[in-house]
Scaffold this active site. Sequence first.
Site, PDB file in Angstrom:
ATOM      1  N   SER A   1       6.461 -12.924   2.813  1.00 26.80           N
ATOM      2  CA  SER A   1       5.218 -12.824   2.469  1.00 26.80           C
ATOM      3  C   SER A   1       4.945 -14.079   1.500  1.00 26.80           C
ATOM      4  CB  SER A   1       4.498 -11.766   1.861  1.00 26.80           C
ATOM      5  OG  SER A   1       4.689 -10.743   3.103  1.00 26.80           O
TER       6      SER A   1
ATOM      7  N   LYS B   1      -1.613 -11.392   6.616  1.00 25.10           N
ATOM      8  CA  LYS B   1      -0.934 -10.720   5.801  1.00 25.10           C
ATOM      9  C   LYS B   1      -1.789 -10.652   4.425  1.00 25.10           C
ATOM     10  CE  LYS B   1       1.907  -8.365   3.391  1.00 25.10           C
ATOM     11  NZ  LYS B   1       3.315  -8.422   3.076  1.00 25.10           N
TER      12      LYS B   1
ATOM     13  N   LYS C   1       1.491 -10.771  -6.519  1.00 29.35           N
ATOM     14  CA  LYS C   1       1.949 -11.936  -5.930  1.00 29.35           C
ATOM     15  C   LYS C   1       1.209 -12.231  -4.814  1.00 29.35           C
ATOM     16  CE  LYS C   1       4.819 -12.337  -2.662  1.00 29.35           C
ATOM     17  NZ  LYS C   1       5.854 -11.986  -1.370  1.00 29.35           N
TER      18      LYS C   1
END
Lengths: 296, 296
Positions: free
Chosen positions: B96, B171, B239
Amino acid sequence: MAKTGFIGLGIMGKPMAKNLIKAGYDLIVYDVAEQPLKEVADAGAQAAGSIAEVAQNADVIVTMLPNSPHVKEVVLGGGGVLENAKEGTIIVDMSSISPVATKEIAAECAKKSVVMLDAPVSGGEPKAIEGTLAIMAGGDEAAFKKVEKMLHCMGSSAILVGEVGSGNVTKLANQIIVAANIAGMSEAMVLASKSGVDPEKVYNAIRGGLAGSTVLDAKMPLVLEGNFKPGFRIELHIKDLQNVLDAAGVTQCEVPITSEIIGMMKELREDGKGQDDHGGLIQYYEKKSGVQCRKK
Amino acid sequence: MAKTGFIGLGIMGKPMAKNLIKAGYDLIVYDVAEQPLKEVADAGAQAAGSIAEVAQNADVIVTMLPNSPHVKEVVLGGGGVLENAKEGTIIVDMSSISPVATKEIAAECAKKSVVMLDAPVSGGEPKAIEGTLAIMAGGDEAAFKKVEKMLHCMGSSAILVGEVGSGNVTKLANQIIVAANIAGMSEAMVLASKSGVDPEKVYNAIRGGLAGSTVLDAKMPLVLEGNFKPGFRIELHIKDLQNVLDAAGVTQCEVPITSEIIGMMKELREDGKGQDDHGGLIQYYEKKSGVQCRKK
């Protein structure tokens, strides 16, 4: 036998009153507007000439009004409910108002041995018509038990959450979550669209996972159609979030997400979109980023 | 027959690689850490001594790494995948990372006739172990078709959303919505608690309506227990939201909700709670308002 009073025959109040008539309640009703008053009288209620007349003839009085100042005026104002009600009267305020106001009004009522419950609803006009609202109540348990059966003629659920004001706190909690979920969906889908990814594909890829929600499944198909017909109007959601700010101020809570979203909604209202469904919040993001998420 | 490469055997990569071995793939694997490398070799893979060795011996190479800089280094760095891969190699980056970085890396790969797909996952360690991840892919359709069967050995779904980078955009969209839903829930429940209303009763009153969501049902019971064991760590959500800010900066999107929430999460990290589950975001609100939502 004493009648049941109903004050406030707007978009929500009118069908709710009609459901009580259908269920056999002997209703005495009042509204400042003549048209809905006549309509509900035609359906079988007694139309009162004043709030006082309702208060003098009912032992349970439902109020369904726009916001805190209206409830204060109707209940506490001159010629209002409290001035005219008998001891032991139960006021069931089903309006969505500030829980701070609810507590103030209930405290005044208590001084004259009148009990006030708050019992705001969610579900909007269609569920008001069907009698399938979700009713979140706060206040004295014995009083709640006395009106519980009546509430079930208007809603499919009626839960006593806590002391008076708790119904409106619960409603506000609901409205914060709904607003946050709509804003999250909007922020995500506009970023996707601006990044060249089809929002419909994103929706289908993520709706089954942790991002799934009732808001996503209810609002995203409408966003893809560019359909922002209400539903629940942005203007009303602003009102509810304003009541969140009121409650947060009194209890000294931080509500940064609410503050952010009410700002977006007010900007949309200035753009003339206050009557759009709250799913139309995405238009704030679309405007800022210069893209649209609706299918071409 | 050429092997399948797998680089990055962390919490997610290790069980994903093992699922490929179980499905009969002839795997050559690499990780900077010796322990997981040995564990996956014991499960039946060939342990490579370097990234180069993986690249030289595989026609499909999966990467599962922490973030954008690691993928850049492994793919584009000296001794990396691109320097050693044959023409026609397919890199499937399941990390990701920022979609901006994905596009940069894929463009470099294309110059040497190496195809890169991005295929980040959602579902976390338990679903990585079960092989039931949700995989969101972006890139060339022919290349996707070639690896689709392999992806289904790691995930229960694998959807091609658009061109390369689209997997990570999807995502990120997912992570924005999840963050917003957690923040909305937290803001609502702390306001309720501070207003003297039991959050568990609020939860039960509203979960069936428009406020209902997978987040609410997954996280609220844990909040009521005060249980913030991960799950998906706040640090990792930071993140992802940082990558949202990166993508939003490049595409000039406004992401006010993301900006607000990343600030809360960073404050929690400073308080030593970065390893808590992201449902622990409510602790930010609890601290600010001086209440707790867990059951006494």
